[in-house]
Motif scaffolding. Structure first.
Motif, PDB file in Angstrom:
ATOM      1  N   VAL A   1      14.362  81.495 -37.951  1.00 29.64           N
ATOM      2  CA  VAL A   1      13.204  80.562 -37.379  1.00 29.64           C
ATOM      3  C   VAL A   1      12.879  80.438 -35.885  1.00 29.64           C
ATOM      4  O   VAL A   1      14.062  80.591 -35.127  1.00 29.64           O
ATOM      5  CB  VAL A   1      13.685  79.270 -38.227  1.00 29.64           C
ATOM      6  N   ILE A   2      11.919  79.689 -35.717  1.00 34.64           N
ATOM      7  CA  ILE A   2      11.641  79.550 -34.182  1.00 34.64           C
ATOM      8  C   ILE A   2      12.058  78.110 -33.819  1.00 34.64           C
ATOM      9  O   ILE A   2      12.271  77.652 -32.845  1.00 34.64           O
ATOM     10  CB  ILE A   2      10.151  79.663 -33.879  1.00 34.64           C
ATOM     11  N   GLY A   3      12.207  77.076 -34.719  1.00 35.74           N
ATOM     12  CA  GLY A   3      12.711  75.790 -34.751  1.00 35.74           C
ATOM     13  C   GLY A   3      13.068  75.261 -36.172  1.00 35.74           C
ATOM     14  O   GLY A   3      12.885  75.667 -37.042  1.00 35.74           O
ATOM     15  N   VAL A   4      13.675  74.142 -35.835  1.00 38.52           N
ATOM     16  CA  VAL A   4      14.393  73.590 -37.213  1.00 38.52           C
ATOM     17  C   VAL A   4      13.934  72.285 -37.171  1.00 38.52           C
ATOM     18  O   VAL A   4      13.810  71.378 -36.317  1.00 38.52           O
ATOM     19  CB  VAL A   4      15.943  73.709 -37.127  1.00 38.52           C
ATOM     20  N   VAL A   5      13.487  71.837 -38.500  1.00 35.83           N
ATOM     21  CA  VAL A   5      13.128  70.508 -38.653  1.00 35.83           C
ATOM     22  C   VAL A   5      14.291  69.991 -39.804  1.00 35.83           C
ATOM     23  O   VAL A   5      14.634  70.325 -40.635  1.00 35.83           O
ATOM     24  CB  VAL A   5      11.775  70.108 -39.516  1.00 35.83           C
ATOM     25  N   GLY A   6      14.905  68.970 -39.283  1.00 36.83           N
ATOM     26  CA  GLY A   6      16.180  68.405 -40.029  1.00 36.83           C
ATOM     27  C   GLY A   6      17.515  68.694 -39.082  1.00 36.83           C
ATOM     28  O   GLY A   6      17.276  68.770 -37.838  1.00 36.83           O
ATOM     29  N   PRO A   7      18.730  68.566 -39.542  1.00 37.25           N
ATOM     30  CA  PRO A   7      18.965  68.379 -41.196  1.00 37.25           C
ATOM     31  C   PRO A   7      18.612  66.755 -41.299  1.00 37.25           C
ATOM     32  O   PRO A   7      18.354  65.956 -40.349  1.00 37.25           O
ATOM     33  CB  PRO A   7      20.375  68.495 -41.208  1.00 37.25           C
TER      34      PRO A   7
ATOM     35  N   ALA B   1      22.188  78.608 -29.668  1.00 41.58           N
ATOM     36  CA  ALA B   1      21.178  79.680 -29.908  1.00 41.58           C
ATOM     37  C   ALA B   1      19.902  79.413 -29.389  1.00 41.58           C
ATOM     38  O   ALA B   1      18.942  80.346 -29.496  1.00 41.58           O
ATOM     39  CB  ALA B   1      21.035  79.898 -31.422  1.00 41.58           C
ATOM     40  N   GLY B   2      19.888  78.302 -28.504  1.00 40.15           N
ATOM     41  CA  GLY B   2      18.820  77.835 -27.797  1.00 40.15           C
ATOM     42  C   GLY B   2      17.504  77.548 -28.854  1.00 40.15           C
ATOM     43  O   GLY B   2      16.387  77.798 -28.549  1.00 40.15           O
ATOM     44  N   ILE B   3      17.684  77.061 -30.102  1.00 41.79           N
ATOM     45  CA  ILE B   3      16.485  76.874 -31.070  1.00 41.79           C
ATOM     46  C   ILE B   3      16.480  75.351 -30.956  1.00 41.79           C
ATOM     47  O   ILE B   3      17.311  74.421 -30.949  1.00 41.79           O
ATOM     48  CB  ILE B   3      16.979  77.253 -32.260  1.00 41.79           C
ATOM     49  N   THR B   4      15.130  75.045 -30.998  1.00 43.44           N
ATOM     50  CA  THR B   4      14.769  73.498 -30.914  1.00 43.44           C
ATOM     51  C   THR B   4      14.669  72.798 -32.338  1.00 43.44           C
ATOM     52  O   THR B   4      14.429  73.429 -33.397  1.00 43.44           O
ATOM     53  CB  THR B   4      13.127  73.506 -30.631  1.00 43.44           C
ATOM     54  N   MET B   5      15.584  71.676 -32.200  1.00 44.19           N
ATOM     55  CA  MET B   5      15.658  71.175 -33.419  1.00 44.19           C
ATOM     56  C   MET B   5      14.998  69.695 -33.235  1.00 44.19           C
ATOM     57  O   MET B   5      15.077  68.897 -32.333  1.00 44.19           O
ATOM     58  CB  MET B   5      17.250  70.834 -33.666  1.00 44.19           C
ATOM     59  N   ILE B   6      14.255  69.170 -34.493  1.00 46.67           N
ATOM     60  CA  ILE B   6      13.750  67.919 -34.660  1.00 46.67           C
ATOM     61  C   ILE B   6      14.197  67.126 -35.706  1.00 46.67           C
ATOM     62  O   ILE B   6      13.700  67.713 -36.839  1.00 46.67           O
ATOM     63  CB  ILE B   6      12.332  67.897 -34.212  1.00 46.67           C
ATOM     64  N   THR B   7      14.954  66.197 -35.753  1.00 47.78           N
ATOM     65  CA  THR B   7      15.308  65.659 -37.078  1.00 47.78           C
ATOM     66  C   THR B   7      14.466  64.340 -37.627  1.00 47.78           C
ATOM     67  O   THR B   7      14.050  63.512 -36.511  1.00 47.78           O
ATOM     68  CB  THR B   7      16.805  65.050 -37.089  1.00 47.78           C
ATOM     69  N   PRO B   8      14.039  64.343 -38.499  1.00 47.53           N
ATOM     70  CA  PRO B   8      13.422  62.857 -39.005  1.00 47.53           C
ATOM     71  C   PRO B   8      14.049  61.958 -39.374  1.00 47.53           C
ATOM     72  O   PRO B   8      13.399  60.807 -39.598  1.00 47.53           O
ATOM     73  CB  PRO B   8      12.694  63.611 -40.305  1.00 47.53           C
ATOM     74  N   SER B   9      15.377  61.945 -39.325  1.00 49.92           N
ATOM     75  CA  SER B   9      16.011  60.888 -40.207  1.00 49.92           C
ATOM     76  C   SER B   9      17.461  60.742 -39.935  1.00 49.92           C
ATOM     77  O   SER B   9      18.327  59.838 -39.912  1.00 49.92           O
ATOM     78  CB  SER B   9      16.251  61.067 -41.599  1.00 49.92           C
ATOM     79  N   GLY B  10      17.975  61.680 -38.686  1.00 55.67           N
ATOM     80  CA  GLY B  10      19.273  61.224 -38.337  1.00 55.67           C
ATOM     81  C   GLY B  10      19.268  60.243 -37.137  1.00 55.67           C
ATOM     82  O   GLY B  10      18.881  60.393 -35.876  1.00 55.67           O
ATOM     83  N   THR B  11      19.540  59.025 -37.449  1.00 52.54           N
ATOM     84  CA  THR B  11      19.446  57.752 -36.541  1.00 52.54           C
ATOM     85  C   THR B  11      20.717  57.326 -35.732  1.00 52.54           C
ATOM     86  O   THR B  11      20.701  56.374 -35.073  1.00 52.54           O
ATOM     87  CB  THR B  11      19.385  56.498 -37.657  1.00 52.54           C
TER      88      THR B  11
END
Lengths: 328, 290, 401
Positions: C96-102, C119-129
């Motif tokens: 994958v080129i990026g990760v939504v989550g966990p 690994a230098g992968i971009t991560m964007i979490t919708p709910s990790g507060t």
């Protein structure tokens, strides 16, 4: 690139297997050799992980520590702390046999989980501790991809060294008179007692020794992920999964414990890849089906290989027909 | 705090919760006594029972009480089926193997529930039910029902075990399996009967849990540990002990918030259990020592 | 028997090998969520909302030269063990080129620490507060579309005070979400605004009865109960038992309580005194667009964290487009596509965004759950509204500052 990815995945799995193998080895000392039904692995795992985290992180406000020590100090501290926690628990609970010990240790693990979650001064509460240093993680001179590979390989090397050391130590103990005595106590407590063995003290020894290994496993886990949170102390993934590994691998056999860890984790991890073959509109259902498959695989292995992949080897007295198979 | 408040908000909820625990604990103690292992799929079997009742309620438009017998029969059938397909082959093996197998079964049952019914939180009937006032006691109808049903089911089971031929056979198996087998008791039938009863009790505890709160796919698993604590607390193999254990755990959990921080409520069952094991290893009523 | 197990393992290996052969020149994004485990009830809607973003991208010309964007779903089960395992599979097997989550903070911290950051992968979490996520040494690769607990807790405290709430009791779930919100709320409400919190108590999830907890909470004489929990989990049980027994008159929830399950199970007629906060863009136009689109695929826009999940997925898609599909540039591009400067892009406006990016113009995504102008830690300041239950579900009562 494809093969690099597969290699990275394999390295990651190997690290996890190594960590779980440590937990399974610890459990093997307790169950496989001393017959102690410890169902509170998660508790000792947590004590080890948090101790090492507190010892090795940088100073933080609002909780004790961190003390910014090198990682090996943290790992030794993790073993000592897990052993220290195991000592009073063993002292009180080892008089219960089998299933009573199981429920008592589950209860203690739950209490430890609640303490970890609620006492922010000690553990930063529900938020957990992050920023735990990982040894041999930075390779600034390399490109990103190779640095990633190298850092995983380096950590795997450390895990393997720890695991091999633990294995050799445990194996040596089991072949020594100590191990024979432990099996004697497990298989016939009355006879061992009559021969003048201090049954309670020996059991406590096994319990503490096994718990220390579990603590070490927790520490290795925390440093690999650079963080530890209460979510990691889930009974399913931190206690029952280890039990499945040991029983499936062959309790009473150290190599069986390690093999069990490998087989179960491979099933656990790869089953997701298998169920991902389902059409995308079932992508979420596939995850439930995956858990079903894991359960089913477990049934199949237990059905056809109930004594474990590698049964307990017969040592010394060969007249005993099936040692270890009939204790409950 | 006045007396009525103590009864209304601490003791009554504790009794209701305790009755639900008791229904589960009786099943656990039966498996312990007759089959001699810890059955970890117990909670998820209860979830299955609750969701089968939900299917009946939504499908036929009947009340949960009418759905209860259907759920009991269906879950009992599932329990017997699981035993035949999975546990039976492991009977001669060390008991720990069956314990592990039951863990796998728990995962499988939960997966089935999640695939068939989804993971949304469900209820038998929409809306809220305010409690009735009986001379200052605030009780909801369904709470009275839960307690009565628990007493009726367990009472019936007790009668069955003491009066009927097969009930006596089950008790004989529990007391001394070798002697029971020698005297010509059919082991297979006793095991099957045990699973019928255990499955039915599971369904009942699940339905009443769902009736008093909501239905979730994880609800049974989350109830498993207190149910085990209740079974051991009461004394293994003792039906009335399991009921007593369930009530003690339920009431103690509710009362615990008076003295300890509420985040430790879940620890209460185990604290009592540990204390009990230390002072009286056979449980409240004299049970077996495993 | 050993052969059998070997055969099984071999079968799985083959499956792995098959998985690693890409079907087409698809661009893959990992969607990691707590599908099994404690938040199982919340995860499907969040995954669906993210898939909606990818569906819109594919309908409006795809990514780059028309490649398809594919969401690879992984189960993080809300714990670090499964979270890292799912992340490593997404990154290394699926590429994958990026990760939504966990979805859960513990899994975010672990997956970032052992997989995506190295690994230098971009991560964007919708709910990790969790605030711990802000302090990660992440080389700028970890983002989130949900504001840190601190923003919401404080904003809710100020709004409640303005609305005339003086004396409240607080019940919160004993996890990072509940604890974070409750502590921020307490700090603002008591220390800054001199409101009164009569009782402040945590609870464990999954118990069948919370009536004794509620009786304790009611002791201080507060008429309002503030609940920081999830509306399709324990929060629902607590709200139900509080309503049934008349412990409190008024109820306030955090964004986790703004769930369709609350209305479905308790009935709107019983919720006249229930309000909850939830993130919303400064102009709620973006939210309306999303709501329509999500209803169009059978989703319920009131599902918890559905808006943040959609925004996370859409933002990641924009960043991938901007970075020209080079994974090492995605993180930097992420900060550029939503920094408050440039032409406004609303949910679903992929074609417009794609053309602007191709023309080299700056774009600014204004999402359903807020404007998402990332700061240097990858966090967003939240803009919230207070919602009440009306005839047609949740309706905005007032904006929150």
């Amino acid at each position: 690139m494809e093969y690099l990815g597969l290699l990275n995945y394999a390295l990651f799995m190997a690290i996890f297997i190594g960590i779980y193998a440590l937990l399974a080895l610890g459990l093997n000392i307790q169950w496989g050799f001393a017959g102690l039904f410890n169902a509170g692995i998660a508790g000792f795992f947590a004590v080890g992980a948090y101790t090492s985290a507190i010892l090795t992180t940088e100073h933080a406000d609002g909780r004790i520590g961190g003390f910014d020590m090198p990682f090996f100090v943290g790992w030794i501290g993790a073993m000592i702390a897990a052993a220290l926690v195991a000592w009073p628990i063993g002292k009180i609970c080892l008089r219960f046999r089998s299933d009573y010990l199981a429920i008592a240790s589950i209860g203690i693990a739950e209490i430890i989980r609640l303490v970890v979650k609620s006492e922010a001064v000690l553990t930063n509460g529900a938020r957990g501790i992050s920023g735990i240093p990982r040894p041999a993680a930075e390779f600034p001179s390399m490109a990103q991809e190779t640095a990633y590979l190298a850092s995983q390989a380096a950590y795997l090397a450390i895990v393997v060294v720890v695991l091999v050391a633990a294995y050799l130590l445990v194996e040596r103990q089991f072949n020594a008179p100590w191990g024979r005595m432990m099996r004697a106590i497990r298989d016939n407590e009355g006879a061992a007692k009559a021969m003048g063995k201090d049954v309670e003290f020996r059991r406590l020894q096994a319990f503490i020794f096994g718990s220390a290994l579990m603590g070490l496993g927790g520490a290795l886990f925390a440093h690999f992920n650079r963080s530890i949170t209460p979510e990691a102390i889930d009974p399913m993934v931190a206690t029952f999964l280890v039990w499945i590994m040991l029983i499936l691998g062959g309790s009473g056999n150290n190599r069986g414990a390690i093999l069990g860890a490998a087989v179960v984790w491979i099933i656990w991890s790869m089953s997701e890849i298998a169920t991902d073959r389902l059409p995308t509109e079932y992508a979420i259902q596939a995850k439930y089906i995956r858990l079903f498959l894991i359960g089913l695989m477990l049934q199949l292995v237990l059905r056809f290989r109930p004594e474990g992949l590698l049964p307990e080897p017969l040592r010394g007295d060969r007249r005993a027909p099936k040692s270890g198979a009939d204790h409950t | 705090m006045d007396f009525l408040e103590l009864i209304n908000f601490y003791v009554i909820p504790g009794i209701v919760l305790g009755s639900i625990y008791a229904l589960g604990a009786v099943g656990i103690t039966l498996v312990f006594a007759i089959l001699r292992y810890a059955h970890l799929a117990h909670g998820d079997l209860a979830t299955l029972g609750a969701f089968i009742a939900l299917a009946v309620v939504t499908g036929l438009g009947v009340s949960p009480l009418v759905a209860l017998p259907i759920a009991i029969i269906a879950t009992a059938a599932v329990a017997v089926g699981i035993d035949k397909v999975f546990y039976e082959h492991l009977r001669e093996r060390p008991k720990i193997v069956t314990v592990m197998a039951s863990l796998g079964i728990a995962l499988m049952i939960r997966a089935v529930v999640q695939v068939v019914w989804g993971v949304d939180t469900e209820t038998y009937s929409r809306g809220i039910v305010r409690p009735e006032n009986y001379f200052g006691l605030r009780i909801r109808d369904r709470e009275i029902l839960t307690v009565i049903a628990m007493i009726a089911l367990v009472g019936g089971l007790q009668l069955f075990l003491t009066r009927s031929k097969w009930g006596k056979a089950m008790r004989a198996m529990s007391d001394n399996p070798n002697l029971a087998l020698l005297s010509g008791i059919d082991n297979k039938k006793v095991v099957m009967l045990t699973w019928v009863i255990v499955g039915g009790l599971c369904a009942a505890s699940g339905v009443f849990l769902g009736l008093n709160t909501e239905l979730k796919s994880m609800m049974g698993w989350q109830m498993l540990l207190p149910m085990f604590a209740a079974a051991i607390l009461g004394g293994v193999g003792r039906i009335e002990g399991a009921v007593l254990g369930g009530l003690v755990v339920g009431i103690a959990e509710e009362l615990s918030v008076l003295v300890i921080p509420s985040e430790y409520k879940a620890a209460m069952a185990f604290a009592i259990l540990l204390f009990m094991l230390l002072v009286r290893p056979t449980g409240l009523l004299k049970g077996k020592v495993l | 028997m050993k052969t059998k197990i070997l055969a099984l393992a071999a079968g799985l290996m083959t499956a792995t090998a098959l998985a690693s052969v890409p079907a087409k020149a698809d661009v893959k994004i990992g969607l990691l969520g707590g599908i099994s485990g404690p938040i199982a009830a919340m995860a499907p809607a969040m995954i669906d909302a993210a898939q909606l973003a990818f569906q819109q991208v594919n309908e409006q010309g795809g990514i780059g030269d028309g490649e398809k964007l594919v969401g690879v779903v992984g189960d993080s089960a809300c714990n670090p063990q499964n979270g890292t395992d799912a992340a490593t599979k997404a990154v290394n097997i699926e590429g994958v080129i990026g990760v939504v989550g966990p979805h859960c903070s513990g899994a975010v911290l672990a997956a970032a620490g052992s997989v995506t950051i190295p690994a230098g992968i971009t991560m964007i979490t919708p709910s990790g507060t969790s605030p711990e996520i802000s302090t990660l040494d992440d080389k700028g690769t970890v983002f989130r579309t949900v504001p840190s607990d601190d923003y919401q807790g404080r904003a809710l405290a100020r709004t409640l005070k303005e609305q005339g709430y003086e004396k409240v009791a607080v019940a919160y779930l004993n996890n990072d979400y509940g604890t974070g919100l409750a502590n921020a709320f307490k700090a603002e409400f008591v220390d800054e605004l001199s409101g009164e919190i009569t009782q402040f108590a945590a609870h464990e999830e999954g118990k069948a009865s919370y009536r004794s907890n509620l009786a304790e909470l009611a002791k201080g004489g507060a008429d309002t109960l503030v609940i920081f929990d999830y509306g399709d989990g324990t929060g629902l049980t607590i709200l139900r038992q509080a309503l049934e027994n008349g412990f409190f008159d008024k109820f306030v929830g955090g964004d986790g309580m703004k769930s369709e399950a609350v209305i479905n199970e308790l009935g709107a007629e019983n919720l006249a005194t229930f309000v909850s906060s939830s993130p919303v863009g400064e102009q709620s136009e973006s939210l309306d667009i999303f709501n329509e689109a999500f209803k169009g695929i059978g989703g319920d826009p009131d599902a918890i964290f559905a808006t943040t999940s959609y925004d996370a997925a859409f933002l990641l898609a924009l960043a991938v487009e901007k970075a020209g599909g080079k994974k090492e540039d995605v993180a930097a591009a992420m900060a550029e596509v939503s920094n408050g400067e440039g032409e406004t892009i609303r949910p679903g406006e992929w074609k417009k965004a794609k053309e602007l990016i191709a023309a080299g113009k700056a774009i600014d995504y204004k999402g359903a759950a807020g404007d998402h102008n990332f700061d240097e830690k990858g966090d967003v300041p939240g803009t919230y509204a207070l919602w009440e239950v009306g005839a047609n579900g949740f309706e905005v009562l007032t904006e929150m500052k």
